[in-house]
Design a protein around this motif. Structure first.
Motif, PDB file in Angstrom:
ATOM      1  N   ASP A   1     -12.173  -0.746 -18.952  1.00 30.07           N
ATOM      2  CA  ASP A   1     -13.446  -0.964 -18.266  1.00 30.07           C
ATOM      3  C   ASP A   1     -13.289  -1.886 -17.066  1.00 30.07           C
ATOM      4  O   ASP A   1     -14.002  -1.755 -16.073  1.00 30.07           O
ATOM      5  N   GLN A   2     -12.346  -2.818 -17.168  1.00 31.75           N
ATOM      6  CA  GLN A   2     -12.123  -3.759 -16.072  1.00 31.75           C
ATOM      7  C   GLN A   2     -11.618  -3.028 -14.816  1.00 31.75           C
ATOM      8  O   GLN A   2     -12.074  -3.304 -13.706  1.00 31.75           O
ATOM      9  N   LEU A   3     -10.708  -2.065 -15.001  1.00 33.11           N
ATOM     10  CA  LEU A   3     -10.212  -1.288 -13.867  1.00 33.11           C
ATOM     11  C   LEU A   3     -11.340  -0.458 -13.264  1.00 33.11           C
ATOM     12  O   LEU A   3     -11.505  -0.427 -12.038  1.00 33.11           O
ATOM     13  N   ILE A   4     -12.127   0.186 -14.094  1.00 32.66           N
ATOM     14  CA  ILE A   4     -13.252   0.991 -13.603  1.00 32.66           C
ATOM     15  C   ILE A   4     -14.222   0.106 -12.819  1.00 32.66           C
ATOM     16  O   ILE A   4     -14.677   0.476 -11.736  1.00 32.66           O
ATOM     17  N   GLN A   5     -14.501  -1.077 -13.334  1.00 34.23           N
ATOM     18  CA  GLN A   5     -15.412  -1.992 -12.641  1.00 34.23           C
ATOM     19  C   GLN A   5     -14.836  -2.426 -11.291  1.00 34.23           C
ATOM     20  O   GLN A   5     -15.557  -2.484 -10.299  1.00 34.23           O
TER      21      GLN A   5
ATOM     22  N   SER B   1     -15.053  -2.180  -5.475  1.00 27.04           N
ATOM     23  CA  SER B   1     -14.383  -1.942  -4.194  1.00 27.04           C
ATOM     24  C   SER B   1     -15.064  -0.831  -3.406  1.00 27.04           C
ATOM     25  O   SER B   1     -15.148  -0.894  -2.181  1.00 27.04           O
ATOM     26  N   LEU B   2     -15.538   0.176  -4.116  1.00 29.58           N
ATOM     27  CA  LEU B   2     -16.197   1.292  -3.440  1.00 29.58           C
ATOM     28  C   LEU B   2     -17.503   0.871  -2.780  1.00 29.58           C
ATOM     29  O   LEU B   2     -17.986   1.556  -1.878  1.00 29.58           O
TER      30      LEU B   2
ATOM     31  N   GLU C   1     -10.104  -0.601   2.273  1.00 31.16           N
ATOM     32  CA  GLU C   1      -8.722  -0.299   2.674  1.00 31.16           C
ATOM     33  C   GLU C   1      -7.764  -1.394   2.223  1.00 31.16           C
ATOM     34  O   GLU C   1      -6.622  -1.111   1.881  1.00 31.16           O
ATOM     35  N   ASP C   2      -8.234  -2.644   2.200  1.00 37.11           N
ATOM     36  CA  ASP C   2      -7.404  -3.744   1.696  1.00 37.11           C
ATOM     37  C   ASP C   2      -7.205  -3.644   0.182  1.00 37.11           C
ATOM     38  O   ASP C   2      -6.127  -3.928  -0.331  1.00 37.11           O
ATOM     39  N   ASP C   3      -8.239  -3.238  -0.536  1.00 35.31           N
ATOM     40  CA  ASP C   3      -8.197  -3.171  -2.006  1.00 35.31           C
ATOM     41  C   ASP C   3      -7.463  -1.938  -2.538  1.00 35.31           C
ATOM     42  O   ASP C   3      -6.872  -1.971  -3.616  1.00 35.31           O
TER      43      ASP C   3
ATOM     44  N   LEU D   1     -12.551   9.719  -3.447  1.00 36.51           N
ATOM     45  CA  LEU D   1     -12.254  10.761  -2.459  1.00 36.51           C
ATOM     46  C   LEU D   1     -13.257  10.718  -1.312  1.00 36.51           C
ATOM     47  O   LEU D   1     -12.881  10.845  -0.150  1.00 36.51           O
ATOM     48  N   GLY D   2     -14.528  10.543  -1.651  1.00 35.09           N
ATOM     49  CA  GLY D   2     -15.549  10.482  -0.622  1.00 35.09           C
ATOM     50  C   GLY D   2     -15.331   9.336   0.353  1.00 35.09           C
ATOM     51  O   GLY D   2     -15.452   9.502   1.572  1.00 35.09           O
ATOM     52  N   ARG D   3     -15.000   8.179  -0.179  1.00 36.39           N
ATOM     53  CA  ARG D   3     -14.755   7.025   0.695  1.00 36.39           C
ATOM     54  C   ARG D   3     -13.471   7.209   1.509  1.00 36.39           C
ATOM     55  O   ARG D   3     -13.406   6.800   2.662  1.00 36.39           O
ATOM     56  N   MET D   4     -12.458   7.826   0.919  1.00 33.66           N
ATOM     57  CA  MET D   4     -11.218   8.046   1.669  1.00 33.66           C
ATOM     58  C   MET D   4     -11.434   9.034   2.811  1.00 33.66           C
ATOM     59  O   MET D   4     -10.790   8.928   3.848  1.00 33.66           O
TER      60      MET D   4
END
Length: 188
Positions: free
Chosen positions: A4-8, A13-14, A22-24, A51-54
């Motif tokens: 959950d920590q990675l998902i958060q 970041s998003l 881009e830094d994260d 994907l959308g943000r990239m």
């Protein structure tokens, strides 16, 4: 299973501006390594958001500054596409021929490949090139990513010379509906 920590961290970041994302992103993609299939299965919207943000960023510049991230991004992208094919009979119906494809960006050091396997009704892909691929697609990194995510129509993009294709046109015409079916599976 992605914790959950990675998902958060990904979700936080998003929500940042493009420069902060881009830094994260290099660290996030590194932390996701080996967990991308589970991430896509359990959190498809997170993958779609990444994907959308990239798609909003200058991919060539980003990859040039973070070359190792190009491979990690492709792992996420192709894991996502593979899982979507596994879960969707509509995409499997489009797989009626073996097709191998290499992708090569002409504006940054990004190379990838795609394998369509008729017998297994499977699509796989990743970083690096295949030996003796049926098709080689060359173009700007944002166009190549757009082909996979659906922002660039394979046939229109070719006709408008957004990218070049080397290989049998017949294979390219069989690949186009598969690419379209794949991109339709990305959650909005």
């Amino acid at each position: 299973m992605p914790d959950d920590q990675l998902i958060q961290r990904i979700e936080d970041s998003l929500e940042q501006d493009q420069d902060q994302l881009e830094d994260d992103l290099p660290e996030i993609l590194a932390d996701m390594e080996g967990q991308t299939d589970e991430l896509v299965r359990e959190h498809p919207q997170v993958m779609a958001s990444i994907l959308g943000r990239m798609e909003e960023m200058d991919i060539a510049s980003f990859v040039s500054e973070n070359p190792e991230t190009a491979d990690q991004f492709q792992e996420l992208l192709w894991s996502g596409m593979r899982v979507m094919v596994e879960q969707n009979p509509e995409v499997k119906e489009q797989i009626n021929e073996d097709i191998t494809t290499n992708f090569e960006a002409d504006d940054c050091p990004m190379e990838g490949h795609l394998e369509v396997k008729k017998e297994e009704e499977l699509i796989t892909g990743g970083a690096g090139q295949l030996d003796d691929a049926d098709i080689t697609i060359t173009g700007p990194a944002d166009v190549l990513v757009g082909l996979i995510t659906g922002n660039v129509d394979p046939i229109q993009g070719f006709m408008q010379q957004q990218y070049e294709m080397d290989g049998p046109v017949q294979k390219g015409t069989k690949l186009a509906p598969i690419m379209n079916s794949l991109s339709e599976q990305v959650p909005e």
